[in-house]
Design an enzyme around this catalytic site. Sequence first.
Site, PDB file in Angstrom:
ATOM      1  N   ASP A   1      13.903  -5.840  -0.503  1.00 22.73           N
ATOM      2  CA  ASP A   1      12.479  -5.538  -0.628  1.00 22.73           C
ATOM      3  C   ASP A   1      12.143  -4.969  -2.003  1.00 22.73           C
ATOM      4  O   ASP A   1      10.960  -4.762  -2.310  1.00 22.73           O
ATOM      5  CB  ASP A   1      12.041  -4.564   0.470  1.00 22.73           C
ATOM      6  CG  ASP A   1      12.873  -3.296   0.499  1.00 22.73           C
ATOM      7  OD1 ASP A   1      14.082  -3.398   0.784  1.00 22.73           O
ATOM      8  OD2 ASP A   1      12.333  -2.204   0.233  1.00 22.73           O
ATOM      9  N   ASN A   2      13.152  -4.744  -2.845  1.00 25.25           N
ATOM     10  CA  ASN A   2      12.921  -4.262  -4.204  1.00 25.25           C
ATOM     11  C   ASN A   2      13.276  -5.312  -5.253  1.00 25.25           C
ATOM     12  O   ASN A   2      13.471  -4.971  -6.422  1.00 25.25           O
ATOM     13  CB  ASN A   2      13.733  -2.991  -4.471  1.00 25.25           C
ATOM     14  CG  ASN A   2      13.226  -1.806  -3.670  1.00 25.25           C
ATOM     15  OD1 ASN A   2      12.049  -1.753  -3.327  1.00 25.25           O
ATOM     16  ND2 ASN A   2      14.106  -0.888  -3.346  1.00 25.25           N
TER      17      ASN A   2
ATOM     18  N   LYS B   1       0.896   4.122  -5.122  1.00 29.06           N
ATOM     19  CA  LYS B   1       2.094   4.641  -4.471  1.00 29.06           C
ATOM     20  C   LYS B   1       1.846   6.124  -4.190  1.00 29.06           C
ATOM     21  O   LYS B   1       1.506   6.884  -5.102  1.00 29.06           O
ATOM     22  CB  LYS B   1       3.293   4.461  -5.406  1.00 29.06           C
ATOM     23  CG  LYS B   1       4.653   4.685  -4.788  1.00 29.06           C
ATOM     24  CD  LYS B   1       5.722   4.246  -5.781  1.00 29.06           C
ATOM     25  CE  LYS B   1       7.117   4.446  -5.248  1.00 29.06           C
ATOM     26  NZ  LYS B   1       8.139   3.988  -6.219  1.00 29.06           N
TER      27      LYS B   1
END
Length: 476
Positions: free
Chosen positions: A254-255, A115
């Site tokens: 999406d989380n 990330k």
Amino acid sequence: MSIAPDTTVVLGHRFATELPEIALRWQAESAPDPRLLVLNESLAAELGLDPAWLRGPDGIGLLVGTRLPADAEPVAQGYAGHQFGGWVPRLGDGRALLLGELIDTDERLRDLHLKGSGRTPFARGGDGLAAVGPMLREYLISEAMHALGIPTTRALSVVATGRPVQRETLLGGAVLARIATSHLRVGSFQYVRTAGDLALLRRLADHAISRHCPGAAETENPYLALLDSVVAVQANLIAQWMLAGFVHGVMNTDNMTISGETIDYGPCAFMDAFDPKTVFSSIDSFGRYAYGNQPAIAAWNLTRLAEALLALISDDQDRAVELATESLQRFAPLYSAAWSAGMRRKLGLGNEVDDTVAQQLVDELLGMLESERVDYTSFFRGLASGEIDPPFEVWAARWRSLDPDSEAMQRANPVYIPRNHLVEEALAAAATGDMEPFHRLLAVISSPYDERTGYERYAEPAPENFGRCFQTFCGT
């Protein structure tokens, strides 16, 4: 991308090979002056990685994605999502890369994911970078969750890159290395279903079944069994969030993982004073993802997953909707059972206590905690030690009559959580180059149930003036 010499690290590329349509091959940006800030040595050992090697130049190169094994195939993953309820058909890893999969010492497949490793074609105008503070926050909170026994992705390392990152001010850049059983999300299925490629959707679902619920492949309806599995693991996960007083802050589709692991520690925090309306995210103006809304939002997200899977569940649309609805209806009782069992543990109540009695006790307690603005974590831990605030004496008399197990309560109620004022204090120090407060807080929250002399301030609630104005940010 250079090749890391003299290393036995093997990075598989199962996701990239099986699902190339949603795996965009990409490379991490260079890090001008990489410096390891924190390394999770116990996790490294669990992954079969040598911590000493990871601290060296080749290991640090792996942790920022610039020195990889020759056969590695790093990819940015494609996915869609509902963000605060609004549909976005193309999201994806805008500042992240899946370097590949590791096989850990228990023969489990684990993703190694970065990330803050630079822009990808999914970046949508962002710079693809991450700042030191948000990456250290994710490391700290995810390790706290792991120590509390809550399913979570985990942080392997944070490396400062030596590259500045422009936000409201100029900040130091960093890359987080994250470990997960996979990075498949509800949004992964939405992305493929929106494209209308049924064969690809089937391959994605088969990939998810193989990684997370292989038994589903042997059932009469594997794709319905997949949905059942995700409903069950998410019901358990959200119950554990609620029991711990954790607020995720950005429960977009999406989380939400297929594995049932907590992912994406952006605007997250733990409650101090109990209040179902608690919101920490600076961008959640309407409280969509408030603490008390989390179970309902999880159910909403799971409905979006069910919609994406309908074509696989049955060729008959009406039958598919009927079966998916039955699966989704299991969420509420599964969540309720996990929550109730957890509350029994927190209150030390044995199985002999009638369910109705226990539920009435819990309902009354939560109402009092909210009206009295009592610190959630401290109250339950104090209860185990016989510490009762005067407003709770009448309630406590009824509770004591049920012969609660104080030792069991101490095993269920942490002394230490990553309290927001302490997290901010540690991150502020780290921004100046002082990592000592971070490491001290990390050590405390890594053993959350063990009370220790000399660490009293780590168990104390935030100063009142801090709690009234505290907000968190996504870090992008």
